[in-house]
Design a protein around this motif. Sequence first.
Motif, PDB file in Angstrom:
ATOM      1  N   ALA A 187       0.822  -1.211   0.000  1.00  0.00           N
ATOM      2  CA  ALA A 187       0.000   0.000   0.000  1.00  0.00           C
ATOM      3  C   ALA A 187       0.859   1.266   0.000  1.00  0.00           C
ATOM      4  O   ALA A 187       1.979   1.295   0.514  1.00  0.00           O
ATOM      5  N   ARG A 188       0.273   2.306  -0.571  1.00  0.00           N
ATOM      6  CA  ARG A 188       0.896   3.629  -0.604  1.00  0.00           C
ATOM      7  C   ARG A 188      -0.108   4.628  -0.028  1.00  0.00           C
ATOM      8  O   ARG A 188      -1.190   4.829  -0.590  1.00  0.00           O
ATOM      9  N   VAL A 189       0.249   5.251   1.085  1.00  0.00           N
ATOM     10  CA  VAL A 189      -0.634   6.188   1.772  1.00  0.00           C
ATOM     11  C   VAL A 189       0.040   7.549   1.836  1.00  0.00           C
ATOM     12  O   VAL A 189       1.224   7.652   2.183  1.00  0.00           O
ATOM     13  N   LEU A 190      -0.710   8.585   1.506  1.00  0.00           N
ATOM     14  CA  LEU A 190      -0.194   9.951   1.547  1.00  0.00           C
ATOM     15  C   LEU A 190      -0.798  10.701   2.727  1.00  0.00           C
ATOM     16  O   LEU A 190      -2.016  10.755   2.884  1.00  0.00           O
ATOM     17  N   LEU A 191       0.051  11.300   3.538  1.00  0.00           N
ATOM     18  CA  LEU A 191      -0.382  12.119   4.669  1.00  0.00           C
ATOM     19  C   LEU A 191      -0.230  13.587   4.299  1.00  0.00           C
ATOM     20  O   LEU A 191       0.864  14.029   3.918  1.00  0.00           O
ATOM     21  N   ILE A 192      -1.310  14.337   4.420  1.00  0.00           N
ATOM     22  CA  ILE A 192      -1.247  15.779   4.218  1.00  0.00           C
ATOM     23  C   ILE A 192      -0.999  16.410   5.582  1.00  0.00           C
ATOM     24  O   ILE A 192      -1.915  16.563   6.386  1.00  0.00           O
ATOM     25  N   GLY A 193       0.233  16.716   5.846  1.00  0.00           N
ATOM     26  CA  GLY A 193       0.599  17.300   7.134  1.00  0.00           C
ATOM     27  C   GLY A 193       1.254  16.302   8.060  1.00  0.00           C
ATOM     28  O   GLY A 193       0.766  15.184   8.223  1.00  0.00           O
ATOM     29  N   ALA A 194       2.357  16.701   8.668  1.00  0.00           N
ATOM     30  CA  ALA A 194       3.045  15.868   9.655  1.00  0.00           C
ATOM     31  C   ALA A 194       2.909  16.506  11.027  1.00  0.00           C
ATOM     32  O   ALA A 194       3.864  16.599  11.796  1.00  0.00           O
ATOM     33  N   GLY A 195       1.684  16.944  11.321  1.00  0.00           N
ATOM     34  CA  GLY A 195       1.422  17.629  12.568  1.00  0.00           C
ATOM     35  C   GLY A 195       0.687  16.779  13.573  1.00  0.00           C
ATOM     36  O   GLY A 195       0.985  15.594  13.749  1.00  0.00           O
ATOM     37  N   GLY A 196      -0.334  17.383  14.223  1.00  0.00           N
ATOM     38  CA  GLY A 196      -1.037  16.688  15.291  1.00  0.00           C
ATOM     39  C   GLY A 196      -1.765  15.441  14.820  1.00  0.00           C
ATOM     40  O   GLY A 196      -1.709  14.395  15.472  1.00  0.00           O
TER      41      GLY A 196
ATOM     42  N   LYS B  69      -2.484  17.229  -8.171  1.00  0.00           N
ATOM     43  CA  LYS B  69      -2.800  15.966  -8.841  1.00  0.00           C
ATOM     44  C   LYS B  69      -1.549  15.121  -9.056  1.00  0.00           C
ATOM     45  O   LYS B  69      -1.586  13.892  -8.908  1.00  0.00           O
ATOM     46  N   ASP B  70      -0.455  15.765  -9.388  1.00  0.00           N
ATOM     47  CA  ASP B  70       0.790  15.025  -9.609  1.00  0.00           C
ATOM     48  C   ASP B  70       1.272  14.351  -8.329  1.00  0.00           C
ATOM     49  O   ASP B  70       1.813  13.250  -8.360  1.00  0.00           O
ATOM     50  N   VAL B  71       1.074  15.008  -7.194  1.00  0.00           N
ATOM     51  CA  VAL B  71       1.506  14.433  -5.917  1.00  0.00           C
ATOM     52  C   VAL B  71       0.581  13.299  -5.504  1.00  0.00           C
ATOM     53  O   VAL B  71       1.040  12.221  -5.073  1.00  0.00           O
ATOM     54  N   LEU B  72      -0.717  13.471  -5.644  1.00  0.00           N
ATOM     55  CA  LEU B  72      -1.683  12.491  -5.139  1.00  0.00           C
ATOM     56  C   LEU B  72      -1.863  11.270  -6.029  1.00  0.00           C
ATOM     57  O   LEU B  72      -2.257  10.199  -5.539  1.00  0.00           O
ATOM     58  N   LYS B  73      -1.572  11.368  -7.295  1.00  0.00           N
ATOM     59  CA  LYS B  73      -1.970  10.324  -8.247  1.00  0.00           C
ATOM     60  C   LYS B  73      -1.347   8.960  -7.995  1.00  0.00           C
ATOM     61  O   LYS B  73      -1.924   7.934  -8.378  1.00  0.00           O
ATOM     62  N   ASP B  74      -0.198   8.893  -7.357  1.00  0.00           N
ATOM     63  CA  ASP B  74       0.493   7.610  -7.172  1.00  0.00           C
ATOM     64  C   ASP B  74       0.163   6.920  -5.848  1.00  0.00           C
ATOM     65  O   ASP B  74       0.778   5.900  -5.513  1.00  0.00           O
ATOM     66  N   TYR B  75      -0.783   7.465  -5.077  1.00  0.00           N
ATOM     67  CA  TYR B  75      -1.102   6.899  -3.768  1.00  0.00           C
ATOM     68  C   TYR B  75      -2.473   6.230  -3.787  1.00  0.00           C
ATOM     69  O   TYR B  75      -3.351   6.595  -4.573  1.00  0.00           O
ATOM     70  N   ASP B  76      -2.644   5.241  -2.904  1.00  0.00           N
ATOM     71  CA  ASP B  76      -3.900   4.490  -2.821  1.00  0.00           C
ATOM     72  C   ASP B  76      -4.923   5.167  -1.916  1.00  0.00           C
ATOM     73  O   ASP B  76      -6.120   5.132  -2.178  1.00  0.00           O
ATOM     74  N   VAL B  77      -4.438   5.755  -0.824  1.00  0.00           N
ATOM     75  CA  VAL B  77      -5.303   6.407   0.165  1.00  0.00           C
ATOM     76  C   VAL B  77      -4.644   7.723   0.576  1.00  0.00           C
ATOM     77  O   VAL B  77      -3.416   7.787   0.715  1.00  0.00           O
ATOM     78  N   VAL B  78      -5.463   8.738   0.779  1.00  0.00           N
ATOM     79  CA  VAL B  78      -4.969  10.034   1.239  1.00  0.00           C
ATOM     80  C   VAL B  78      -5.568  10.328   2.605  1.00  0.00           C
ATOM     81  O   VAL B  78      -6.775  10.142   2.816  1.00  0.00           O
ATOM     82  N   ILE B  79      -4.724  10.773   3.524  1.00  0.00           N
ATOM     83  CA  ILE B  79      -5.177  11.157   4.866  1.00  0.00           C
ATOM     84  C   ILE B  79      -4.937  12.650   5.034  1.00  0.00           C
ATOM     85  O   ILE B  79      -3.807  13.126   4.901  1.00  0.00           O
ATOM     86  N   ASN B  80      -5.999  13.387   5.317  1.00  0.00           N
ATOM     87  CA  ASN B  80      -5.890  14.828   5.447  1.00  0.00           C
ATOM     88  C   ASN B  80      -5.748  15.235   6.910  1.00  0.00           C
ATOM     89  O   ASN B  80      -6.640  14.971   7.721  1.00  0.00           O
ATOM     90  N   GLY B  81      -4.631  15.883   7.214  1.00  0.00           N
ATOM     91  CA  GLY B  81      -4.417  16.403   8.561  1.00  0.00           C
ATOM     92  C   GLY B  81      -4.094  17.885   8.527  1.00  0.00           C
ATOM     93  O   GLY B  81      -3.423  18.398   9.425  1.00  0.00           O
ATOM     94  N   SER B  82      -4.577  18.581   7.501  1.00  0.00           N
ATOM     95  CA  SER B  82      -4.265  20.008   7.360  1.00  0.00           C
ATOM     96  C   SER B  82      -5.129  20.838   8.296  1.00  0.00           C
ATOM     97  O   SER B  82      -6.201  20.411   8.725  1.00  0.00           O
ATOM     98  N   ASP B  83      -4.636  22.059   8.580  1.00  0.00           N
ATOM     99  CA  ASP B  83      -5.357  22.927   9.517  1.00  0.00           C
ATOM    100  C   ASP B  83      -5.847  24.209   8.855  1.00  0.00           C
ATOM    101  O   ASP B  83      -6.082  25.205   9.524  1.00  0.00           O
ATOM    102  N   ASN B  84      -5.991  24.188   7.524  1.00  0.00           N
ATOM    103  CA  ASN B  84      -6.496  25.382   6.860  1.00  0.00           C
ATOM    104  C   ASN B  84      -7.436  24.985   5.730  1.00  0.00           C
ATOM    105  O   ASN B  84      -7.317  23.911   5.143  1.00  0.00           O
TER     106      ASN B  84
END
Length: 453
Positions: free
Chosen positions: A203-212, A287-302
């Motif tokens: 699996a390939r998972v993308l995290l938006i934000g390395a924060g809380g 789109k270029d960043v997200l296209k190669d991942y299976d799941v995206v996890i959003n942890g952004s604060d804005n």
Amino acid sequence: MLGRTDVFARAGRHTGLLLRGVHMVGGACWCEPPCSPGRADTQVCPYAVCTWMITKDRLLAQVKKQITEVDIHQVKDDLAVRRPVTLIDIREQDEVAQGYIPGARHIPRGFLELRIEDTQPDRNAEIVLYCAGGVRTVLGARALQEMGYTNVRSMIGGFGAWKNAGYRWTLPRQMSDEQRIRYSRHTLIPEVGEEGQFKLFDARVLLIGAGGLGSPAATYLAAAGVGTIGIVDFDTVDLSNLQRQILHHVDDIGRPKVESAADAIHAMNPDVNVIAHRIQLSSENAKDVLKDYDVVINGSDNFPTRYLVNDACAMLGKPLVDASIFQFEGQLTVFDVERGGPCYRCLYPTPPPPGEVPSCAEGGVLGVLPGVIGSLQAVEAIKLILGVGDTLMGRLMLYDALSGEFSELKLPKNANCPVCGDDPSITQLIDYDEFCGLPSSRHHAASPVGTGL
């Protein structure tokens, strides 16, 4: 004649041959006079302790009369037409390593009775057992019948006959000894098993934000063995982050968060491939960043990032595990347009006016709260990867830390949604930076706004 006590005393010297009171050596009964013939497979003992052992050949012959067998050709035909057959390989792990029938579930014979209910709880389901040569499955089929399974068959000739007939088989992927130990608590779970663990490896998972939120999510995904974890964050570690962002430590202050996070993940699980994206997401690169991942996890604060990530996932057909936190409250859902679920704009079609919604930097957040919500994000991502359970698609989970209560709201899909509705009006990604009162990344690239909570 030997007394009853003498019989037991002498039999005790040969405990290797003792079975439910058997007292014989080399097939000879010690009773005087010898026990009289009884049923075909037993002898009747005057002391009620002597029972002749049955041979394996006689045992198998008797059991085969009690169960149903099926030949390899019928099994192949059943699988070819996709009949709802539960195919179970009851061989040992070292045997399975030599090859198996695609689609088979593996339950070693010694665990068959203990794990069958987890693999197939339906007592009326069609089950086919196979082993190496079709012997162990005879006994296994009888055991399942005794448990109430009504449609169990033993495959004649086993895997050997299947392979010799030239039917399709495959070699399994093998875990290293270290991986087998590390993930043993996963592989014991029927819904995961080795097959599921390999799904996590791939699996390939993308995290938006390395924060809380990203910190606990990344930690548990890495521990679970997710093979590739991408992290999008252009911020650096600040002292105020350490109250809740557990990927980072005092020595990391001033370092890019993606580098600090990568080091923490590798320290926990060196097998995980961490891809650092130290960029600010925009309509040009999302789109270029997200296209190669299976799941995206959003942890952004804005809100600009939240809307941008939602729109990109909807357009690319990527499942999005979305969450937010504020003070003592958190919320979590799964937006999965590809599977018929809603997206963020089904709920909030447009961003709020500038200043209407306070951020965590303005209103604060309980340090442990993102640990709860971020861990639940990891759970949802793993369920999506494994294809098990019911995700939070179409449901919004709410958590109130002060009351210690979880609640849930339904999130219906909006047919008029501007992104995923029947007639979408937004077909290109939009940068909302200035609209939401945040500096545009194009005009202020030297002092970007962080993505992590």
